[in-house]
Scaffold this motif. Structure first.
Motif, PDB file in Angstrom:
ATOM      1  N   TRP A  23     -53.057  19.252  37.217  1.00 12.24           N
ATOM      2  CA  TRP A  23     -53.041  18.449  36.000  1.00 12.24           C
ATOM      3  C   TRP A  23     -54.433  17.894  35.685  1.00 12.24           C
ATOM      4  N   ASN A  24     -55.177  17.485  36.706  1.00 12.67           N
ATOM      5  CA  ASN A  24     -56.514  16.946  36.490  1.00 12.67           C
ATOM      6  C   ASN A  24     -57.428  17.968  35.819  1.00 12.67           C
ATOM      7  N   TYR A  25     -57.271  19.227  36.194  1.00 16.13           N
ATOM      8  CA  TYR A  25     -58.101  20.272  35.574  1.00 16.13           C
ATOM      9  C   TYR A  25     -57.839  20.339  34.074  1.00 16.13           C
ATOM     10  N   PHE A  26     -56.571  20.269  33.691  1.00 15.87           N
ATOM     11  CA  PHE A  26     -56.214  20.319  32.268  1.00 15.87           C
ATOM     12  C   PHE A  26     -56.701  19.075  31.534  1.00 15.87           C
ATOM     13  N   SER A  27     -56.387  17.903  32.061  1.00 17.34           N
ATOM     14  CA  SER A  27     -56.697  16.656  31.346  1.00 17.34           C
ATOM     15  C   SER A  27     -58.200  16.414  31.250  1.00 17.34           C
ATOM     16  N   GLN A  28     -58.954  16.688  32.329  1.00 19.59           N
ATOM     17  CA  GLN A  28     -60.395  16.459  32.298  1.00 19.59           C
ATOM     18  C   GLN A  28     -61.101  17.429  31.362  1.00 19.59           C
ATOM     19  N   THR A  29     -60.658  18.686  31.352  1.00 17.75           N
ATOM     20  CA  THR A  29     -61.259  19.667  30.445  1.00 17.75           C
ATOM     21  C   THR A  29     -60.945  19.330  28.998  1.00 17.75           C
ATOM     22  N   LEU A  30     -59.714  18.942  28.729  1.00 18.34           N
ATOM     23  CA  LEU A  30     -59.318  18.582  27.370  1.00 18.34           C
ATOM     24  C   LEU A  30     -60.095  17.365  26.874  1.00 18.34           C
ATOM     25  N   THR A  31     -60.215  16.342  27.714  1.00 16.31           N
ATOM     26  CA  THR A  31     -60.935  15.131  27.321  1.00 16.31           C
ATOM     27  C   THR A  31     -62.398  15.423  27.026  1.00 16.31           C
ATOM     28  N   ALA A  32     -63.028  16.227  27.876  1.00 17.46           N
ATOM     29  CA  ALA A  32     -64.448  16.541  27.679  1.00 17.46           C
ATOM     30  C   ALA A  32     -64.669  17.417  26.448  1.00 17.46           C
TER      31      ALA A  32
ATOM     32  N   MET B  10     -61.823  17.608  14.493  1.00 13.15           N
ATOM     33  CA  MET B  10     -61.256  16.530  13.675  1.00 13.15           C
ATOM     34  C   MET B  10     -61.980  15.203  13.892  1.00 13.15           C
ATOM     35  N   THR B  11     -62.505  14.984  15.100  1.00 13.31           N
ATOM     36  CA  THR B  11     -63.160  13.702  15.383  1.00 13.31           C
ATOM     37  C   THR B  11     -64.530  13.584  14.729  1.00 13.31           C
ATOM     38  N   THR B  12     -65.048  14.664  14.138  1.00 10.21           N
ATOM     39  CA  THR B  12     -66.302  14.538  13.404  1.00 10.21           C
ATOM     40  C   THR B  12     -66.125  13.639  12.183  1.00 10.21           C
ATOM     41  N   LYS B  13     -64.893  13.568  11.654  1.00  9.68           N
ATOM     42  CA  LYS B  13     -64.604  12.695  10.511  1.00  9.68           C
ATOM     43  C   LYS B  13     -63.792  11.469  10.921  1.00  9.68           C
ATOM     44  N   TYR B  14     -62.897  11.662  11.894  1.00 13.43           N
ATOM     45  CA  TYR B  14     -61.985  10.586  12.270  1.00 13.43           C
ATOM     46  C   TYR B  14     -62.198  10.252  13.744  1.00 13.43           C
ATOM     47  N   ARG B  15     -63.080   9.302  14.020  1.00  9.99           N
ATOM     48  CA  ARG B  15     -63.463   8.976  15.399  1.00  9.99           C
ATOM     49  C   ARG B  15     -62.313   8.377  16.203  1.00  9.99           C
ATOM     50  N   ASP B  16     -61.381   7.684  15.526  1.00 10.68           N
ATOM     51  CA  ASP B  16     -60.304   7.032  16.270  1.00 10.68           C
ATOM     52  C   ASP B  16     -59.336   8.030  16.893  1.00 10.68           C
ATOM     53  N   LEU B  17     -59.436   9.324  16.531  1.00 14.23           N
ATOM     54  CA  LEU B  17     -58.590  10.341  17.154  1.00 14.23           C
ATOM     55  C   LEU B  17     -58.913  10.496  18.638  1.00 14.23           C
ATOM     56  N   THR B  18     -60.139  10.136  19.042  1.00 15.29           N
ATOM     57  CA  THR B  18     -60.503  10.209  20.456  1.00 15.29           C
ATOM     58  C   THR B  18     -59.652   9.261  21.287  1.00 15.29           C
ATOM     59  N   MET B  19     -59.475   8.034  20.790  1.00 16.44           N
ATOM     60  CA  MET B  19     -58.636   7.064  21.501  1.00 16.44           C
ATOM     61  C   MET B  19     -57.172   7.497  21.475  1.00 16.44           C
ATOM     62  N   LEU B  20     -56.753   8.087  20.368  1.00 10.87           N
ATOM     63  CA  LEU B  20     -55.386   8.579  20.276  1.00 10.87           C
ATOM     64  C   LEU B  20     -55.147   9.695  21.275  1.00 10.87           C
ATOM     65  N   LEU B  21     -56.129  10.560  21.454  1.00 10.42           N
ATOM     66  CA  LEU B  21     -55.991  11.664  22.398  1.00 10.42           C
ATOM     67  C   LEU B  21     -55.886  11.153  23.827  1.00 10.42           C
ATOM     68  N   GLN B  22     -56.711  10.173  24.194  1.00 14.46           N
ATOM     69  CA  GLN B  22     -56.658   9.621  25.548  1.00 14.46           C
ATOM     70  C   GLN B  22     -55.283   9.030  25.840  1.00 14.46           C
ATOM     71  N   PHE B  23     -54.721   8.328  24.867  1.00 16.46           N
ATOM     72  CA  PHE B  23     -53.373   7.785  25.031  1.00 16.46           C
ATOM     73  C   PHE B  23     -52.344   8.909  25.093  1.00 16.46           C
ATOM     74  N   GLY B  24     -52.545   9.948  24.268  1.00 18.24           N
ATOM     75  CA  GLY B  24     -51.613  11.073  24.254  1.00 18.24           C
ATOM     76  C   GLY B  24     -51.606  11.844  25.557  1.00 18.24           C
ATOM     77  N   ILE B  25     -52.780  11.982  26.205  1.00  9.69           N
ATOM     78  CA  ILE B  25     -52.845  12.688  27.486  1.00  9.69           C
ATOM     79  C   ILE B  25     -52.044  11.952  28.551  1.00  9.69           C
ATOM     80  N   GLN B  26     -52.126  10.627  28.546  1.00 14.98           N
ATOM     81  CA  GLN B  26     -51.353   9.840  29.507  1.00 14.98           C
ATOM     82  C   GLN B  26     -49.855  10.034  29.288  1.00 14.98           C
ATOM     83  N   LEU B  27     -49.434  10.035  28.029  1.00 15.71           N
ATOM     84  CA  LEU B  27     -48.011  10.254  27.738  1.00 15.71           C
ATOM     85  C   LEU B  27     -47.595  11.677  28.104  1.00 15.71           C
TER      86      LEU B  27
END
Length: 297
Positions: free
Chosen positions: A108-117, A202-219
């Motif tokens: 799981w760490n491989y997936f989540s860390q690669t996705l976040t980066a 998408m985050t080039t226009k909507y920066r708050d999607l980064t925080m949404l993604l971090q929360f989404g990965i945890q869920l």
């Protein structure tokens, strides 16, 4: 300019053009699926440099350095043993708790860390993109490789714990499905790459999607059989969990090394199909945004 100079000008221009030998010609992309893989291959040294940069930037000013590769999954597994194993008493299909949780956390760490980066490629590297040209695809590929190295180190830790419990005589039953491990890693890498490129675009226009993604990965981790086996779920929830394309990959990995759970070729094919679709859409989105992201980032 006299008549003689006017007559001579075209010949002088032609001679100058012959003397100019360009080593690289930068042209705009005209096709969304134009990956220019040959060009990426020519920049393979740059990919290696990005991989080294990721390691140096992450652990340059840390006391323990690369030891965090081992500490993070160990502490997470111990926490899961206490909270989900001892307190919540969630079943582990008869497997030792430590190796059960560590198996899920490792892949799981491989997936989540690669996705976040990957999801912050454009915003995190805007200063580089604006100064020098190189194939933009080299950056997400370097992240896949660097996180694959991290996975390899954590995988060695998992194998040590796994061998300890086998020698101890636990009910672990490894099987031939271990040979599918490279396939599972490729699927995880491509899935995280596809989703990451979509969010990065998408985050080039909507920066708050980064925080949404971090929360989404945890869920998403709780919607993946990382801390529980599929057999412990009521039937009405299994379809929801199996709709997550990461779930069959984690389940197959755990089945291969522990013998817990089951291997479903149908679910693996489902993961392959969803991964291909997401990767296709991610490449199109990435190539489209790449042309003009410097105007919005």
């Amino acid at each position: 300019m006299n008549t003689a100079e006017l007559v001579e000008a075209p010949y002088v221009l032609e001679e100058k053009q012959k003397e100019e030998h360009w080593t690289e010609t930068i042209e705009p992309r005209t096709r969304l699926l134009d990956l220019r893989l040959k060009e990426v291959w020519r920049y393979r040294d740059l990919i290696a440099m990005f991989v080294r940069r990721d390691f140096i930037a992450t652990y340059k000013q840390t006391i323990l350095g690369p030891l965090w590769f081992f500490i993070q999954p160990l502490l997470t597994s111990i926490t899961f043993v206490i909270i989900f194993g001892r307190v919540a008493k969630i079943s582990t299909d008869g497997m030792p708790m430590m190796v059960f949780y560590l198996s899920g956390i490792t892949i799981w760490n491989y997936f989540s860390q690669t996705l976040t980066a990957t999801s912050t490629i454009f915003t995190a590297n805007a200063n580089i993109f604006g100064k020098v040209y190189f194939p933009r695809l080299t950056l997400p590929l370097s992240l896949i490789i660097s996180n694959l190295v991290r996975f390899s180190i954590q995988f060695v830790l998992f194998l040590c714990v796994w061998l300890y419990y086998i020698i101890k005589g636990s009910a672990i039953q490894p099987n031939w499905a271990i040979v599918l491990t490279p396939v599972l890693l490729v699927l995880m890498g491509l899935l995280s790459l596809g989703v990451g490129m979509i969010f990065s675009s998408m985050t080039t226009k909507y920066r708050d999607l980064t925080m949404l993604l971090q929360f989404g990965i945890q869920l998403l981790m709780y919607a993946t059989p990382v801390i529980y086996p599929l057999s412990a779920l009521p039937q009405k929830y299994k379809l929801f969990i199996l709709a997550n394309p990461v779930s069959p990959i984690v389940e197959t990995f755990r089945y291969a090394f522990l013998g817990s759970g089951n291997l479903s070729w149908g679910l693996l094919c489902y993961s392959i199909g969803i991964t291909s679709l997401i990767l296709f859409f991610g490449i199109i989105t990435f190539n489209k945004v790449e042309k003009s992201f410097m105007d919005t980032v």
